[in-house]
Every structure is written in structure tokens, then in C-alpha cells.
Scaffold this motif. Structure first.
Motif, PDB file in Angstrom:
ATOM      1  N   GLY A 212       1.732   6.629  -6.930  1.00  0.00           N
ATOM      2  CA  GLY A 212       0.556   7.311  -7.456  1.00  0.00           C
ATOM      3  C   GLY A 212      -0.419   6.367  -8.149  1.00  0.00           C
ATOM      4  O   GLY A 212      -1.084   6.751  -9.111  1.00  0.00           O
ATOM      5  N   ARG A 213      -0.529   5.154  -7.626  1.00  0.00           N
ATOM      6  CA  ARG A 213      -1.396   4.146  -8.243  1.00  0.00           C
ATOM      7  C   ARG A 213      -2.866   4.512  -8.072  1.00  0.00           C
ATOM      8  O   ARG A 213      -3.244   5.352  -7.259  1.00  0.00           O
ATOM      9  CB  ARG A 213      -1.128   2.777  -7.612  1.00  0.00           C
ATOM     10  CG  ARG A 213       0.270   2.245  -7.806  1.00  0.00           C
ATOM     11  CD  ARG A 213       0.478   1.572  -9.137  1.00  0.00           C
ATOM     12  NE  ARG A 213      -0.262   0.329  -9.259  1.00  0.00           N
ATOM     13  CZ  ARG A 213       0.182  -0.854  -8.844  1.00  0.00           C
ATOM     14  NH1 ARG A 213       1.370  -0.983  -8.277  1.00  0.00           N
ATOM     15  NH2 ARG A 213      -0.559  -1.924  -9.015  1.00  0.00           N
ATOM     16  N   ASP A 214      -3.697   3.815  -8.817  1.00  0.00           N
ATOM     17  CA  ASP A 214      -5.141   4.025  -8.829  1.00  0.00           C
ATOM     18  C   ASP A 214      -5.732   3.856  -7.426  1.00  0.00           C
ATOM     19  O   ASP A 214      -5.374   2.929  -6.695  1.00  0.00           O
ATOM     20  CB  ASP A 214      -5.776   3.008  -9.791  1.00  0.00           C
ATOM     21  CG  ASP A 214      -7.275   3.115  -9.829  1.00  0.00           C
ATOM     22  OD1 ASP A 214      -7.768   4.138 -10.335  1.00  0.00           O
ATOM     23  OD2 ASP A 214      -7.936   2.180  -9.345  1.00  0.00           O
ATOM     24  N   CYS A 215      -6.647   4.732  -7.073  1.00  0.00           N
ATOM     25  CA  CYS A 215      -7.273   4.728  -5.750  1.00  0.00           C
ATOM     26  C   CYS A 215      -7.936   3.389  -5.444  1.00  0.00           C
ATOM     27  O   CYS A 215      -7.820   2.863  -4.340  1.00  0.00           O
ATOM     28  CB  CYS A 215      -8.293   5.859  -5.679  1.00  0.00           C
ATOM     29  SG  CYS A 215      -9.205   5.923  -4.126  1.00  0.00           S
ATOM     30  N   GLU A 216      -8.640   2.834  -6.405  1.00  0.00           N
ATOM     31  CA  GLU A 216      -9.340   1.568  -6.191  1.00  0.00           C
ATOM     32  C   GLU A 216      -8.367   0.439  -5.857  1.00  0.00           C
ATOM     33  O   GLU A 216      -8.627  -0.379  -4.981  1.00  0.00           O
ATOM     34  CB  GLU A 216     -10.165   1.207  -7.428  1.00  0.00           C
ATOM     35  CG  GLU A 216     -11.064   0.012  -7.216  1.00  0.00           C
ATOM     36  CD  GLU A 216     -11.956  -0.265  -8.411  1.00  0.00           C
ATOM     37  OE1 GLU A 216     -12.411  -1.409  -8.524  1.00  0.00           O
ATOM     38  OE2 GLU A 216     -12.201   0.656  -9.219  1.00  0.00           O
ATOM     39  N   GLU A 217      -7.236   0.409  -6.541  1.00  0.00           N
ATOM     40  CA  GLU A 217      -6.220  -0.611  -6.260  1.00  0.00           C
ATOM     41  C   GLU A 217      -5.659  -0.453  -4.853  1.00  0.00           C
ATOM     42  O   GLU A 217      -5.461  -1.436  -4.137  1.00  0.00           O
ATOM     43  CB  GLU A 217      -5.078  -0.518  -7.273  1.00  0.00           C
ATOM     44  CG  GLU A 217      -5.446  -0.888  -8.683  1.00  0.00           C
ATOM     45  CD  GLU A 217      -4.300  -0.649  -9.659  1.00  0.00           C
ATOM     46  OE1 GLU A 217      -3.223  -0.185  -9.226  1.00  0.00           O
ATOM     47  OE2 GLU A 217      -4.480  -0.933 -10.846  1.00  0.00           O
ATOM     48  N   VAL A 218      -5.415   0.793  -4.451  1.00  0.00           N
ATOM     49  CA  VAL A 218      -4.864   1.063  -3.121  1.00  0.00           C
ATOM     50  C   VAL A 218      -5.857   0.631  -2.044  1.00  0.00           C
ATOM     51  O   VAL A 218      -5.496  -0.046  -1.082  1.00  0.00           O
ATOM     52  CB  VAL A 218      -4.499   2.562  -2.961  1.00  0.00           C
ATOM     53  CG1 VAL A 218      -4.106   2.875  -1.522  1.00  0.00           C
ATOM     54  CG2 VAL A 218      -3.374   2.943  -3.928  1.00  0.00           C
ATOM     55  N   VAL A 219      -7.116   1.000  -2.210  1.00  0.00           N
ATOM     56  CA  VAL A 219      -8.141   0.663  -1.222  1.00  0.00           C
ATOM     57  C   VAL A 219      -8.325  -0.845  -1.136  1.00  0.00           C
ATOM     58  O   VAL A 219      -8.469  -1.406  -0.048  1.00  0.00           O
ATOM     59  CB  VAL A 219      -9.468   1.393  -1.532  1.00  0.00           C
ATOM     60  CG1 VAL A 219     -10.591   0.878  -0.652  1.00  0.00           C
ATOM     61  CG2 VAL A 219      -9.295   2.892  -1.355  1.00  0.00           C
ATOM     62  N   THR A 220      -8.306  -1.527  -2.275  1.00  0.00           N
ATOM     63  CA  THR A 220      -8.440  -2.987  -2.285  1.00  0.00           C
ATOM     64  C   THR A 220      -7.300  -3.634  -1.501  1.00  0.00           C
ATOM     65  O   THR A 220      -7.522  -4.538  -0.690  1.00  0.00           O
ATOM     66  CB  THR A 220      -8.463  -3.513  -3.737  1.00  0.00           C
ATOM     67  OG1 THR A 220      -9.594  -2.953  -4.404  1.00  0.00           O
ATOM     68  CG2 THR A 220      -8.544  -5.031  -3.771  1.00  0.00           C
TER      69      THR A 220
ATOM     70  N   VAL B 198       0.846  -1.200   0.000  1.00  0.00           N
ATOM     71  CA  VAL B 198       0.000   0.000   0.000  1.00  0.00           C
ATOM     72  C   VAL B 198       0.879   1.248   0.000  1.00  0.00           C
ATOM     73  O   VAL B 198       0.635   2.190  -0.775  1.00  0.00           O
ATOM     74  CB  VAL B 198      -0.961   0.008   1.215  1.00  0.00           C
ATOM     75  CG1 VAL B 198      -1.634   1.364   1.362  1.00  0.00           C
ATOM     76  CG2 VAL B 198      -2.000  -1.087   1.076  1.00  0.00           C
TER      77      VAL B 198
ATOM     78  N   ILE C 114       0.951   4.037  -3.022  1.00  0.00           N
ATOM     79  CA  ILE C 114       0.676   5.466  -2.806  1.00  0.00           C
ATOM     80  C   ILE C 114       1.842   6.301  -3.319  1.00  0.00           C
ATOM     81  O   ILE C 114       1.651   7.321  -3.992  1.00  0.00           O
ATOM     82  CB  ILE C 114       0.379   5.744  -1.319  1.00  0.00           C
ATOM     83  CG1 ILE C 114      -0.964   5.111  -0.938  1.00  0.00           C
ATOM     84  CG2 ILE C 114       0.380   7.249  -1.041  1.00  0.00           C
ATOM     85  CD1 ILE C 114      -1.256   5.126   0.553  1.00  0.00           C
TER      86      ILE C 114
END
Length: 95
Positions: free
Chosen positions: A34-42, A27, A31
Motif C-alpha cells: 500500500g505504498r504511496d502512488c508516486e513512489e509506485v509510478v516512479t 512495484v 502495491i
């Protein structure tokens, strides 16, 4: 209360904690990249589940040991009700 784990229980808890550690590192890296928000949250949700499962396993072991070791509680001056309340508080801290 000192927890005593069987070898297989200890291995399982440590594996879950290591998995969570790797997921949290992932995670952080995501961050920073700068990866996609959905990927980070998953990935963050997966780390949270791994930590929760490790916590529940630790508490389950503690509950089992406390239920079978009432004499130790009595020696420490803790009543069954106090022990139950303390363990309930621990369990609920993960909820």
C-alpha cells in the motif's frame, strides 16, 4: 532470424532485463504494501525504461546482423524490403 550476441552485448542486455525484473518485483511489493502512488509510478517508470533499453539493444543487434548477413535472407527467400519492413515493425513495437 537468430540473434548472435557478443559476450559484452549479452551481459548488458541480461543486466538490463534483470534490473527490470527486480524493479517489477519491487512495484508488486510496493502495491501489496500500500505504498504511496508516486513512489509506485516512479518505480514502474524505471522498470519500463529498463525494458525499453533492453529491447532497443536487442533490435540494434538484430539490425546490425541483418545488414551484414544479406545472404542468409536471400537463402530464406526473404527480400531486403521484407526484412527491412519486418525489422521496422519490431522497432516500432517498442515505441
Amino acid at each position: 532470424m537468430e540473434l548472435q550476441f557478443e559476450a559484452d552485448e549479452l551481459k548488458s542486455v541480461l543486466n538490463r532485463l534483470r534490473r527490470a525484473q527486480g524493479q517489477i518485483s519491487g512495484v508488486i511489493r510496493m502495491i501489496e504494501e500500500g505504498r504511496d502512488c508516486e513512489e509506485v509510478v516512479t518505480q514502474l517508470a524505471a522498470a519500463s525504461r529498463a525494458l525499453d533499453r533492453a529491447g532497443f539493444a536487442i533490435i540494434a543487434t538484430g539490425l546490425q546482423q541483418c545488414l551484414t548477413d544479406v545472404e542468409a535472407a536471400e537463402r530464406s527467400g526473404e527480400t531486403k524490403e521484407q526484412m527491412r519492413a519486418r525489422l521496422e515493425k519490431l522497432f516500432l513495437s517498442l515505441a
